[in-house]
Design an enzyme around this catalytic site. Structure first.
Site, mmCIF file in Angstrom:
data_model
loop_
_atom_site.group_PDB
_atom_site.id
_atom_site.type_symbol
_atom_site.label_atom_id
_atom_site.label_comp_id
_atom_site.label_asym_id
_atom_site.label_seq_id
_atom_site.Cartn_x
_atom_site.Cartn_y
_atom_site.Cartn_z
ATOM 1 N N LYS A 66 0.997 8.945 -7.132
ATOM 2 C CA LYS A 66 1.159 7.626 -6.531
ATOM 3 C C LYS A 66 0.029 7.196 -5.697
ATOM 4 C CE LYS A 66 6.364 7.632 -7.205
ATOM 5 N NZ LYS A 66 7.350 7.325 -6.387
ATOM 6 N N ASP A 103 9.424 0.929 -5.759
ATOM 7 C CA ASP A 103 10.410 1.657 -4.854
ATOM 8 C C ASP A 103 10.795 0.827 -3.661
ATOM 9 O OD1 ASP A 103 10.251 4.016 -6.563
ATOM 10 O OD2 ASP A 103 8.434 4.714 -5.371
#
Ligand code: NAP
Length: 285
Positions: A66, A103
């Site tokens: 990420k 997220d």
């Protein structure tokens, strides 16, 4: 041409994202497939570059890539840059790659559902300072939380995260040790207590002592495998509002799907598709 979205990560043991996205593509009649692409670190840059091709709608990105993917795309959206993590990439019509973070909005949707109220003004205690905690702390502050206290096993990581997030929204943010007095004080006052560590999934036990929480507090555990962690069991036994990370998982996926396709409102389709996996006690972390 069948369009593609590939999820980059290692290891890739779970099929939750595959099931959710392919159900959504099928439901709206988009000729596209979501696939898993387990990669060694040295292969990540080439995989991102390949996603400039016209068959790609974009990419999903999960641990441990990420952070690194941000360096391989053309643009990183400001919230993803502040969080320091890209969990999806959108390919624009002209082949540019944009790193985004879903997220944070996914957490906000899941937690506000769990709390039954908006995050505005909330006092929040967050256990953890890893990638997920970055999105959680950002989401809380950006949504107007009044006070966010981060408690981490390695206190310096919590302090660094607090420094990184200072100035997001109008609330205050501080970082401290998970077992210290400052985090204990934050838990006693909290409207919301969040587990953003891997405890309950990879390690036994729990990070938050539920007995000190207010009766009105909500406990939110980002872990969704297993569906009920010891933390959630203890919170429910005390009669507290308590939710696992499944609604966050679904909401972040629906947000990414909308960015790739322009089609919103797919959370219900995704929830129905992934429910058997979420309920399957044999699915392991
Ligand atoms: P990560 O970057 O590896 O961070 C792990 C965190 O857990 C660190 O803060 C670490 O503390 C802490 N930790 C690990 N073992 C611990 C222990 N025994 N005691 C206390 N703290 C411990 O992981 P991540 O990507 O942030 O993921 C965290 C969790 O969130 C995972 O369970 C993941 O599945 C979940 N998640 C859920 C969603 C969702 O959509 N529901 C989305 C993203 C992540 P130290 O810094 O001290 O090592």
């Amino acid at each position: 041409m069948t369009r593609r979205v590939a999820l980059l990560g290692k290891p890739l043991t779970r099929r939750h994202s595959v099931v959710m996205h392919n159900a959504a593509f099928d439901a709206v009649g988009i000729d596209a497939r979501y696939e898993l692409l387990e990669l060694e670190p040295e292969a990540v840059e080439a995989a991102v570059t390949a996603a400039r091709g016209p068959e790609f709608l974009g990419l999903g990105v999960t641990a441990p890539y990420k952070k690194v993917v941000a360096g391989f795309v053309d643009e990183v959206e400001p919230d993803a840059a502040r969080i320091g993590a890209v969990n999806n990439v959108v390919r624009t019509d002209d082949g540019r790659l944009v790193g985004i973070n879903t997220d944070a909005p996914g957490f906000r949707a899941g937690v506000e559902l769990a709390m039954g109220r908006p995050l505005v003004g909330a006092r929040v205690a967050v256990a953890g300072a890893g990638g997920a905690a970055h999105a959680v702390v950002y989401a809380c502050l950006a949504a107007g939380a009044g006070q966010v206290t981060i408690g981490n096993r390695r206190a310096p990581a919590a302090e660094e995260l607090a420094t990184r997030m200072a100035g997001v929204g109008d609330g205050t943010v501080s970082g401290t040790g998970l077992d210290g007095a400052a985090f204990a004080d934050a838990l006693v006052a909290a409207d919301l207590a969040v587990n953003a560590t891997t405890v309950g999934m990879l390690d036994p036990g729990m990070t938050l002592p539920v007995d000190v929480l207010r009766a009105e507090a909500t406990v939110f555990d980002l872990v969704y495998v297993p569906a009920e962690t010891p933390l959630l069991a203890a919170a429910r036994a005390r009669g507290l509002r308590a939710s696992n990370g499944s609604e966050m998982l679904i909401a972040q996926a629906a947000a990414a799907f909308e960015r790739w396709t322009g089609v919103g409102g797919m959370a219900d389709v995704m929830r129905a598709a992934v429910r058997p996996l979420l309920d399957d006690a044999t699915v392991r972390a």
